[in-house]
Design a protein around this motif. Structure first.
Motif, short mmCIF file in Angstrom:
data_model
loop_
_atom_site.label_atom_id
_atom_site.label_comp_id
_atom_site.label_asym_id
_atom_site.label_seq_id
_atom_site.Cartn_x
_atom_site.Cartn_y
_atom_site.Cartn_z
N GLN A 248 0.85 -1.19 0.00
CA GLN A 248 0.00 0.00 0.00
C GLN A 248 0.89 1.24 0.00
OE1 GLN A 248 -2.61 0.19 3.36
NE2 GLN A 248 -4.25 1.02 2.11
N LYS A 249 0.50 2.23 -0.79
CA LYS A 249 1.26 3.47 -0.90
C LYS A 249 1.12 4.27 0.40
CE LYS A 249 0.73 7.71 -3.16
NZ LYS A 249 -0.06 8.50 -4.04
N ALA A 250 2.22 4.77 0.92
CA ALA A 250 2.20 5.60 2.13
C ALA A 250 1.49 6.91 1.84
CB ALA A 250 3.62 5.86 2.61
N PRO A 251 0.70 7.40 2.81
CA PRO A 251 0.02 8.67 2.58
C PRO A 251 1.01 9.83 2.44
CG PRO A 251 -0.48 7.78 4.78
CD PRO A 251 0.43 6.82 4.11
N THR A 252 0.65 10.79 1.62
CA THR A 252 1.48 11.98 1.47
C THR A 252 1.33 12.86 2.70
OG1 THR A 252 -0.27 13.31 0.46
CG2 THR A 252 1.10 11.97 -1.05
N ALA A 253 2.21 13.84 2.81
CA ALA A 253 2.12 14.80 3.92
C ALA A 253 0.77 15.52 3.89
CB ALA A 253 3.27 15.80 3.86
N ALA A 254 0.32 15.90 2.71
CA ALA A 254 -0.97 16.61 2.60
C ALA A 254 -2.12 15.71 3.01
CB ALA A 254 -1.17 17.12 1.18
N GLU A 255 -2.08 14.42 2.64
CA GLU A 255 -3.13 13.50 3.06
C GLU A 255 -3.15 13.35 4.58
OE1 GLU A 255 -3.27 10.68 -0.94
OE2 GLU A 255 -1.88 10.17 0.68
N ARG A 256 -1.97 13.28 5.17
CA ARG A 256 -1.86 13.19 6.63
C ARG A 256 -2.41 14.46 7.28
NH1 ARG A 256 1.61 9.30 8.69
NH2 ARG A 256 2.67 8.02 7.16
N ALA A 257 -2.04 15.62 6.75
CA ALA A 257 -2.48 16.90 7.31
C ALA A 257 -3.99 17.10 7.16
CB ALA A 257 -1.73 18.05 6.65
N SER A 258 -4.56 16.52 6.12
CA SER A 258 -6.00 16.68 5.89
C SER A 258 -6.84 16.03 6.98
CB SER A 258 -6.40 16.12 4.53
OG SER A 258 -6.36 14.70 4.54
N ARG A 259 -6.27 15.10 7.72
CA ARG A 259 -7.00 14.36 8.77
C ARG A 259 -6.88 14.98 10.16
NH1 ARG A 259 -3.66 9.45 7.01
NH2 ARG A 259 -4.51 9.06 4.95
N LEU A 260 -6.07 16.02 10.29
CA LEU A 260 -5.75 16.53 11.62
C LEU A 260 -6.93 17.19 12.32
CD1 LEU A 260 -2.18 18.05 11.23
CD2 LEU A 260 -2.85 15.76 11.94
N LYS A 261 -7.08 16.83 13.60
CA LYS A 261 -8.03 17.47 14.49
C LYS A 261 -7.29 18.19 15.62
CE LYS A 261 -11.72 14.17 13.64
NZ LYS A 261 -12.58 13.13 14.25
N LEU A 262 -5.99 17.90 15.73
CA LEU A 262 -5.17 18.46 16.79
C LEU A 262 -3.75 18.65 16.27
CD1 LEU A 262 -4.52 19.09 19.84
CD2 LEU A 262 -4.19 16.62 20.13
N MET A 263 -3.19 19.85 16.49
CA MET A 263 -1.80 20.12 16.13
C MET A 263 -1.06 20.56 17.37
SD MET A 263 0.33 19.95 13.68
CE MET A 263 2.06 20.41 13.56
N VAL A 264 0.03 19.85 17.66
CA VAL A 264 0.84 20.08 18.86
C VAL A 264 2.18 20.66 18.44
CG1 VAL A 264 1.81 19.00 20.93
CG2 VAL A 264 -0.26 18.05 19.88
N PHE A 265 2.68 21.59 19.25
CA PHE A 265 3.94 22.26 18.96
C PHE A 265 4.90 22.18 20.15
CE2 PHE A 265 0.58 24.40 16.62
CZ PHE A 265 1.09 24.45 15.33
N ASP A 266 6.18 22.01 19.85
CA ASP A 266 7.24 22.26 20.80
C ASP A 266 7.40 23.78 20.81
OD1 ASP A 266 9.48 21.96 22.48
OD2 ASP A 266 10.85 21.71 20.79
N VAL A 267 8.20 24.33 21.72
CA VAL A 267 8.37 25.78 21.79
C VAL A 267 9.74 26.21 21.29
CG1 VAL A 267 8.42 27.81 23.29
CG2 VAL A 267 6.68 26.06 23.62
#
Length: 179
Positions: free
Chosen positions: A3-22
């Motif tokens: 199976q083809k790995a999802p692209t970065a855009a496909e992964r980002a399209s599913r996000l409900k939460l984005m976490v950041f380091d500082v």
């Protein structure tokens, strides 16, 4: 057949939460200290607006950082980031607590970090991002790398990429243009 790995855009399209380091992500990684030992940090206003735009379309935001700082708490309050984990030794434990608290699956969570303490937590998220000046070992292992450096628009850049992947960027831009 593999199976083809999802692209970065496909992964980002599913996000409900984005976490950041500082440090190295929201800031350039520099640590400024006064003679009295007080620390100072510099934040980018473009990054802050990017976070607010994510929130406006329903993507929750969070910070997980190894340092403890009143400055970071103040910036998180200003940006409406209610999920704040500071002084964290094991970021994977904080992520597990955050996912439990929000009910969001790891595959629907993204993380932006810049150095080795971020690697384990990034591997658990569905989308991993880094600023342009992240450590080479981090850059090798993420799904997406900003052109901007930490503290110089990298957070805004990833927020814009997520908004584009979720097909919300153009409507926000139209609203900003008064249309």
């Amino acid at each position: 057949m593999a199976q083809k790995a999802p692209t970065a855009a496909e992964r980002a399209s599913r996000l409900k939460l984005m976490v950041f380091d500082v440090d190295g992500v929201f800031t350039d990684g520099s640590l400024y200290f006064t003679a009295e030992g007080d620390a100072m940090k510099s934040f980018n206003s473009l990054d802050g607006h990017g976070v607010k735009m994510l929130q406006s379309v329903g993507v929750q935001t969070a910070i997980i950082t190894g340092r403890q700082s009143g400055i970071v708490a103040a910036r998180a309050r200003e940006l409406g980031i209610t999920h704040l984990y500071q002084g964290v030794g094991d970021k994977t434990v904080a992520l597990a607590e955050l996912l439990e608290a929000t009910g969001i699956a790891a595959g629907e969570c993204g993380y932006m970090g810049d150095d080795w303490p971020d690697l384990a937590v990034m591997r658990r998220c569905g989308f991993a991002a880094a600023p342009a000046n992240a450590h080479p070992e981090v850059i090798q292992r993420v799904h997406w790398v900003a052109e901007a450096r930490g503290g110089h628009g990298a957070v805004r850049e990833v927020c814009d990429a997520i908004l584009r992947a979720q097909r919300r960027y153009d409507e926000l831009l139209a609203a900003a243009l008064g249309g």
